[in-house]
Write a protein that holds these residues in place. Structure first.
Motif, PDB file in Angstrom:
ATOM      1  N   VAL A 138       0.852  -1.197   0.000  1.00 12.33           N
ATOM      2  CA  VAL A 138       0.000   0.000   0.000  1.00 12.33           C
ATOM      3  C   VAL A 138       0.888   1.248   0.000  1.00 12.33           C
ATOM      4  N   GLY A 139       2.016   1.178   0.728  1.00 15.47           N
ATOM      5  CA  GLY A 139       2.970   2.292   0.722  1.00 15.47           C
ATOM      6  C   GLY A 139       3.473   2.575  -0.684  1.00 15.47           C
ATOM      7  N   LYS A 140       3.784   1.517  -1.414  1.00 10.48           N
ATOM      8  CA  LYS A 140       4.265   1.657  -2.794  1.00 10.48           C
ATOM      9  C   LYS A 140       3.220   2.385  -3.647  1.00 10.48           C
ATOM     10  N   ILE A 141       1.961   2.008  -3.417  1.00  3.88           N
ATOM     11  CA  ILE A 141       0.866   2.605  -4.180  1.00  3.88           C
ATOM     12  C   ILE A 141       0.811   4.108  -3.981  1.00  3.88           C
ATOM     13  N   ILE A 142       0.952   4.539  -2.736  1.00  6.42           N
ATOM     14  CA  ILE A 142       0.818   5.972  -2.482  1.00  6.42           C
ATOM     15  C   ILE A 142       2.167   6.679  -2.563  1.00  6.42           C
ATOM     16  N   GLY A 143       3.171   5.959  -3.041  1.00  7.08           N
ATOM     17  CA  GLY A 143       4.465   6.585  -3.333  1.00  7.08           C
ATOM     18  C   GLY A 143       5.289   6.880  -2.096  1.00  7.08           C
ATOM     19  N   ILE A 144       5.102   6.079  -1.030  1.00  9.02           N
ATOM     20  CA  ILE A 144       5.898   6.291   0.177  1.00  9.02           C
ATOM     21  C   ILE A 144       6.686   5.008   0.461  1.00  9.02           C
ATOM     22  N   ASP A 145       7.978   5.172   0.694  1.00 12.63           N
ATOM     23  CA  ASP A 145       8.804   4.028   1.070  1.00 12.63           C
ATOM     24  C   ASP A 145       8.687   3.827   2.568  1.00 12.63           C
ATOM     25  N   LEU A 146       7.958   2.830   2.999  1.00 15.22           N
ATOM     26  CA  LEU A 146       7.719   2.686   4.434  1.00 15.22           C
ATOM     27  C   LEU A 146       8.863   1.945   5.113  1.00 15.22           C
ATOM     28  N   PRO A 147       9.218   2.375   6.317  1.00 16.70           N
ATOM     29  CA  PRO A 147      10.350   1.732   6.993  1.00 16.70           C
ATOM     30  C   PRO A 147      10.010   0.348   7.531  1.00 16.70           C
ATOM     31  N   LEU A 148       8.722   0.020   7.651  1.00  8.20           N
ATOM     32  CA  LEU A 148       8.335  -1.276   8.218  1.00  8.20           C
ATOM     33  C   LEU A 148       7.280  -1.929   7.314  1.00  8.20           C
ATOM     34  N   PRO A 149       7.249  -3.261   7.289  1.00 12.91           N
ATOM     35  CA  PRO A 149       6.389  -3.932   6.296  1.00 12.91           C
ATOM     36  C   PRO A 149       4.895  -3.967   6.628  1.00 12.91           C
ATOM     37  N   HIS A 150       4.534  -3.763   7.915  1.00 18.09           N
ATOM     38  CA  HIS A 150       3.108  -3.851   8.265  1.00 18.09           C
ATOM     39  C   HIS A 150       2.634  -2.569   8.933  1.00 18.09           C
ATOM     40  N   MET A 151       1.392  -2.230   8.645  1.00 16.56           N
ATOM     41  CA  MET A 151       0.881  -0.967   9.199  1.00 16.56           C
ATOM     42  C   MET A 151      -0.522  -1.150   9.763  1.00 16.56           C
ATOM     43  N   ILE A 152      -0.779  -0.434  10.843  1.00 19.22           N
ATOM     44  CA  ILE A 152      -2.162  -0.254  11.303  1.00 19.22           C
ATOM     45  C   ILE A 152      -2.468   1.212  11.017  1.00 19.22           C
ATOM     46  N   SER A 153      -3.414   1.464  10.127  1.00 19.75           N
ATOM     47  CA  SER A 153      -3.764   2.856   9.818  1.00 19.75           C
ATOM     48  C   SER A 153      -5.128   3.176  10.405  1.00 19.75           C
ATOM     49  N   MET A 154      -5.238   4.379  10.925  1.00 17.92           N
ATOM     50  CA  MET A 154      -6.484   4.728  11.608  1.00 17.92           C
ATOM     51  C   MET A 154      -6.941   6.151  11.317  1.00 17.92           C
ATOM     52  N   THR A 155      -8.263   6.343  11.391  1.00 21.33           N
ATOM     53  CA  THR A 155      -8.786   7.701  11.518  1.00 21.33           C
ATOM     54  C   THR A 155      -9.516   7.759  12.858  1.00 21.33           C
ATOM     55  N   VAL A 156      -9.418   8.912  13.501  1.00 21.81           N
ATOM     56  CA  VAL A 156     -10.159   9.124  14.752  1.00 21.81           C
ATOM     57  C   VAL A 156     -10.904  10.450  14.602  1.00 21.81           C
ATOM     58  N   SER A 157     -11.939  10.638  15.433  1.00 20.74           N
ATOM     59  CA  SER A 157     -12.678  11.896  15.274  1.00 20.74           C
ATOM     60  C   SER A 157     -13.209  12.387  16.613  1.00 20.74           C
ATOM     61  N   GLY A 158     -13.741  13.611  16.583  1.00 19.31           N
ATOM     62  CA  GLY A 158     -14.337  14.197  17.788  1.00 19.31           C
ATOM     63  C   GLY A 158     -13.889  15.646  17.950  1.00 19.31           C
ATOM     64  N   HIS A 159     -14.088  16.177  19.149  1.00 19.67           N
ATOM     65  CA  HIS A 159     -13.567  17.501  19.495  1.00 19.67           C
ATOM     66  C   HIS A 159     -12.041  17.447  19.358  1.00 19.67           C
ATOM     67  N   PRO A 160     -11.368  18.536  18.939  1.00 20.83           N
ATOM     68  CA  PRO A 160      -9.912  18.480  18.757  1.00 20.83           C
ATOM     69  C   PRO A 160      -9.158  17.933  19.971  1.00 20.83           C
ATOM     70  N   ASP A 161      -9.629  18.239  21.186  1.00 18.48           N
ATOM     71  CA  ASP A 161      -8.956  17.694  22.385  1.00 18.48           C
ATOM     72  C   ASP A 161      -9.094  16.175  22.444  1.00 18.48           C
ATOM     73  N   GLU A 162     -10.274  15.717  22.055  1.00 19.02           N
ATOM     74  CA  GLU A 162     -10.550  14.282  22.070  1.00 19.02           C
ATOM     75  C   GLU A 162      -9.692  13.567  21.005  1.00 19.02           C
ATOM     76  N   VAL A 163      -9.549  14.194  19.860  1.00 23.13           N
ATOM     77  CA  VAL A 163      -8.710  13.630  18.796  1.00 23.13           C
ATOM     78  C   VAL A 163      -7.268  13.510  19.293  1.00 23.13           C
ATOM     79  N   ALA A 164      -6.788  14.576  19.942  1.00 20.00           N
ATOM     80  CA  ALA A 164      -5.402  14.561  20.454  1.00 20.00           C
ATOM     81  C   ALA A 164      -5.248  13.454  21.503  1.00 20.00           C
TER      82      ALA A 164
END
Ligand SMILES: Cc1cc2nc3c(=O)[nH]c(=O)nc-3n(C[C@H](O)[C@H](O)[C@H](O)COP(=O)(O)OP(=O)(O)OC[C@H]3O[C@@H](n4cnc5c(N)ncnc54)[C@H](O)[C@@H]3O)c2cc1C
Length: 462
Positions: free
Chosen positions: A264-290
């Motif tokens: 997936v890194g190759k697809i988006i043109g990024i050379d990733l330093p590690l072979p496996h990734m957990i990618s996430m989105t989080v949401s809420g009030h900015p404090d909650e996101v932080a």
């Protein structure tokens, strides 16, 4: 009845300009996103409203003509047919209602694109339950028929779980409304009433039960702010990766969480330093996101992961990465194979390793796995790119071997339908499950005219 005799009857229903059997159109409709050889259709019909669909279905049943429903044709091997009518729903593309004041749902015609709906909701401060990766053409009627997975499903569930009702035309031509909309006095604001859930019969049925002409679904307020984070893991630390996913769910952190590999890194043109990734989105009030991002960083440190920052996840979810890949990779284009598989979280390491090993054996190095997770349930989309004609045979062999490996472990299930009709799709079904499905299909579609090739509604020969 042959197609020549059928054509004028179809023209009477939808008008001559909405029926086509000219050779160029037939070629255009001969492909979808699958890697399978094209299938030239016999006749294409574009209805403009539910009543026209009903008349077409009555005609098809009377004349025993197969009907293959088609939306954006982004699925693998399900939206082409060399027999009968291709029913293209792209003219039925209107948003009928957005109820933002009382019940928070919308209704759209079955051929409306999910992208068009998401854009309209965005203007009003709402979102659909899922943020799909399939580009602008996939339709909401099809999304019900293929279950519907996307970004945000860790928070809101699969798209089909957010459906509040559908309008569906049965092969007999009868028009049925499900959920409370099946009552005389109710709008489609709620899926459940005092009867069995009829919507579920059509969810995931891939056009084999009826034509979904309207979809109503829950809409959700657009979150105040969003954050992204990606955690990297090494090959020898699958335990840490699985533990992290579990802890992240327990802390109720993600809107979206997926496990993917450096392909997936190759697809988006990024050379990733590690072979496996957990990618996430989080949401809420900015404090909650932080706060949520900090918690992820802590979990990553405890499980031997590395915080790779916000960019990878942001590119995956807001850069249209997978779709861009398909268009970007010159020479691979429409020959990308993509499908989906359900599995439990703990099955992932085995699925990953067997996928990579088998593809390497066949010299198929352009590939990635992208898996959405909802709690411990994964739906993985493996993608392999190759060039015709040299690698087609290798691809087919590799895919059969991958399926043999994947379905040999507990908790792997087909998400759409995989290479062999019976071996992986039909044989694993428990007899009582299959018998019930079969009798529902026989009742709704006794002549088996709706997408007759869809598995597991084909007859079992043993
Ligand atoms: C690059 C890429 C990314 C993808 N990403 C995602 C993703 O993020 N999430 C996801 O869920 N899927 C994804 N998919 C799979 C696919 O795009 C979805 O399943 C999508 O819902 C299909 O929509 P469509 O309009 O293109 O359907 P089609 O391919 O036209 O049809 C799909 C199936 O539904 C049936 N059908 C279509 N419309 C109707 C209708 N109105 N009534 C009855 N049956 C109907 C068809 O007969 C067929 O069996 C992806 C595919 C690709 C190629």
């Amino acid at each position: 009845m042959n197609i020549k005799e059928l054509k004028p009857l179809l023209e009477q229903i939808v008008g001559a300009k909405n029926v086509s059997d000219d050779p160029i159109s037939l070629v255009v409709y001969s492909r979808d996103y699958s890697s399978l050889p094209p299938q030239k259709a016999q006749i294409i019909v574009l209805p403009g409203c539910t009543e026209e669909v009903a008349e077409i279905m009555r005609l098809a049943t009377r004349t025993d003509t197969p009907v293959n429903v088609r939306g954006g044709a982004t699925t693998a091997a399900l939206s082409t047919s060399k027999e009968g009518i291709i029913l293209d729903l792209n003219r039925m593309n209107k948003i009928i209602r957005i109820d933002e004041d009382a019940c928070l749902y919308l209704t759209a015609q079955g051929g409306t694109s999910v992208y068009q709906i998401s854009k309209e909701l965005d203007k009003r401060g709402f979102i659909l339950s899922g943020r799909p990766m399939f580009g602008p053409v996939a339709s909401i009627g099809a999304w019900v028929n293929t279950v519907g997975i996307g970004g945000n499903c860790a928070r809101y569930g699969y798209f089909s779980e957010n459906v509040t009702g559908i309008e569906v035309v049965l092969p007999s031509g009868e028009i049925v409304r499900t959920g409370v909309n099946g009552l005389h006095n109710c709008e489609p604001y709620c899926r459940y009433t005092h009867t069995s859930d009829l919507t579920g019969i059509f969810v995931g049925s891939r056009g084999s039960m009826g034509v979904v002409t309207e979809v109503s679904c829950r809409i959700h307020p657009k979150p105040e702010s969003c954050g992204f984070i990606t955690l990297g893991y090494n090959h020898d630390n699958f335990d840490g990766l699985l533990k992290a996913v579990n802890l992240i769910f327990r802390a109720d952190i993600p809107d979206t969480i997926d496990i993917n590999d450096d392909g997936v890194g190759k697809i988006i043109g990024i050379d990733l330093p590690l072979p496996h990734m957990i990618s996430m989105t989080v949401s809420g009030h900015p404090d909650e996101v932080a706060r949520k991002i900090k918690l992820c960083q802590k979990i990553s440190a405890e499980t031997g992961g590395l915080d790779l920052g916000p960019d990878v996840a942001s590119l995956i979810y807001y850069g249209g990465a997978l779709t861009a890949y398909i268009y970007k990779k010159e020479g691979f284009g429409h020959l990308v194979f993509i499908d989906s598989y359900w599995h439990s979280l703990d099955a992932y390491p085995f699925l990953y390793k067997s996928f990579k090993e088998i593809l390497a054996k066949y010299g198929l190095h352009e590939n990635c796995i992208f898996g959405w997770f909802m709690k411990g349930v994964g739906c993985s989309f493996p993608v392999v790119a190759y060039k015709e004609p040299e690698q087609r045979e290798a691809m087919n062999q590799a895919w059969t071997e991958i399926c043999d490996a994947w379905f040999s472990v507990p908790n792997s299930a087909p998400g759409m339908s995989v290479t062999s009709t019976t071996k992986y799709n039909l044989d694993p079904l428990k007899p009582t499950h299959h018998a019930l499905l079969r009798s529902i299909k026989d009742t709704i579609d006794p002549n088996n005219i709706m997408n007759p090739k869809v598995i597991p509604y084909v007859r079992r020969n043993k």
